[in-house]
Design a protein around this motif. Structure first.
Motif, short mmCIF file in Angstrom:
data_model
loop_
_atom_site.label_atom_id
_atom_site.label_comp_id
_atom_site.label_asym_id
_atom_site.label_seq_id
_atom_site.Cartn_x
_atom_site.Cartn_y
_atom_site.Cartn_z
N ASP A 133 1.67 7.30 10.87
CA ASP A 133 1.15 6.41 11.91
C ASP A 133 -0.28 5.99 11.60
N SER A 134 -1.10 6.94 11.16
CA SER A 134 -2.50 6.65 10.88
C SER A 134 -2.64 5.67 9.72
N TRP A 135 -1.98 5.96 8.61
CA TRP A 135 -2.14 5.10 7.42
C TRP A 135 -1.39 3.79 7.56
N ARG A 136 -0.28 3.79 8.30
CA ARG A 136 0.42 2.52 8.55
C ARG A 136 -0.46 1.59 9.38
N SER A 137 -1.18 2.17 10.35
CA SER A 137 -2.10 1.37 11.17
C SER A 137 -3.22 0.77 10.32
N PHE A 171 0.83 -1.21 0.00
CA PHE A 171 0.00 0.00 0.00
C PHE A 171 0.87 1.25 0.00
N ALA A 172 0.78 2.02 -1.08
CA ALA A 172 1.50 3.29 -1.18
C ALA A 172 0.54 4.43 -0.91
N CYS A 173 0.91 5.31 0.00
CA CYS A 173 0.05 6.44 0.36
C CYS A 173 0.78 7.74 0.05
N MET A 174 0.12 8.60 -0.72
CA MET A 174 0.74 9.85 -1.18
C MET A 174 -0.07 11.05 -0.70
N PRO A 175 0.48 11.89 0.17
CA PRO A 175 -0.23 13.12 0.53
C PRO A 175 -0.24 14.08 -0.66
N ALA A 176 -1.35 14.78 -0.84
CA ALA A 176 -1.50 15.66 -1.99
C ALA A 176 -0.43 16.74 -2.04
N ASP A 177 -0.05 17.26 -0.86
CA ASP A 177 0.86 18.40 -0.85
C ASP A 177 2.31 18.00 -0.70
N GLY A 178 2.63 16.75 -1.01
CA GLY A 178 4.03 16.36 -1.09
C GLY A 178 4.65 16.02 0.23
N SER A 179 5.78 16.61 0.52
CA SER A 179 6.56 16.25 1.69
C SER A 179 5.90 16.74 2.97
N LEU A 180 5.81 15.87 3.96
CA LEU A 180 5.32 16.23 5.28
C LEU A 180 6.50 16.20 6.25
N ARG A 181 6.46 17.06 7.23
CA ARG A 181 7.57 17.16 8.18
C ARG A 181 7.07 17.08 9.62
N GLY A 182 7.94 16.62 10.49
CA GLY A 182 7.68 16.64 11.92
C GLY A 182 6.41 15.92 12.33
N LYS A 183 5.61 16.60 13.15
CA LYS A 183 4.40 15.99 13.69
C LYS A 183 3.41 15.60 12.60
N ARG A 184 3.31 16.43 11.55
CA ARG A 184 2.39 16.11 10.45
C ARG A 184 2.78 14.79 9.81
N TYR A 185 4.08 14.58 9.60
CA TYR A 185 4.56 13.32 9.01
C TYR A 185 4.24 12.15 9.93
N GLU A 186 4.52 12.32 11.22
CA GLU A 186 4.29 11.24 12.18
C GLU A 186 2.81 10.87 12.24
#
Length: 201
Positions: A51-55, A32-47
């Motif tokens: 975490d949500s989609w990995r779960s 499963f590949a998950c791509m956020p629309a706005d590209g790179s996420l950093r810090g808490k947003r990335y976590e």
């Protein structure tokens, strides 16, 4: 199994109905590949995002991959995408998403992904719009294209379906939908927040 899913939002009802379609039993093993629309996420947003989609992926016995569409001409992200057989593109700014896909080469990689023998490609909101012939609806009210500094003049998207979608549709947008239908050459299908479209090929 070749499937496209276009929906508006990750509501409770959408999760209940769409997620089983996103992870069909016919596809094994699931990557499963998950791509956020706005590209790179950093810090808490990335976590929080990963975490949500990995779960969710783990719940459906799928390997999880994060795809960053913000890098220019990146081989690494295209290689990761090629490993996957399920792709989800999230909501956000449709114009930013389309610009990033073009810069990174992931636009062509997603079109190639749709040539696999087995795949699921899903998108919600901006992620659904980019699967259609055009994201011009997002620029119909100009903030997504102008205020974000994107400045697209070519709104051609991935053409994985032959109609456009109007996500987050409700009766308050009826006039906007009718006005937009007069300026586009494509059929426009409204999708309310709890609705979805499934295309099996």
């Amino acid at each position: 199994m070749k499937r496209l899913i276009l929906f508006s939002h990750v509501t409770e009802l959408a999760q209940e109905r769409v997620f089983p379609l996103l992870f069909p039993g016919e596809i094994q093993p699931k990557v499963f590949a998950c791509m956020p629309a706005d590209g790179s996420l950093r810090g808490k947003r990335y976590e929080l995002f990963t975490d949500s989609w990995r779960s969710i992926a783990s719940h459906h016995n799928a390997e999880f991959l994060y795809i960053d569409n913000s890098k220019e001409n990146t081989v690494e992200e295209r290689v990761k995408l090629n490993r996957a057989n399920i792709l989800l593109i999230t909501g956000g700014n449709s114009c930013v998403l389309l610009r990033n896909l073009r810069r990174s080469g992931l636009d062509k990689a997603i079109i190639g992904f749709a040539q696999k023998d087995q795949y699921v490609i899903a998108g919600y909101s901006a992620g659904a719009m980019v699967l259609t012939p055009s994201v011009q609806l997002a620029a119909f009210t100009p903030w997504e294209n102008e205020n974000e500094g994107v400045g697209l003049t070519n709104f051609d998207a991935l053409h994985l379906v032959d109609y456009e979608v109007f996500p987050h549709y409700s009766d308050e947008f009826k006039d906007t939908l009718e006005l937009y239908r007069k300026v586009t050459s494509h059929v426009v299908k409204p999708i309310a927040d709890d609705e979805y479209i499934v295309v099996d090929r």
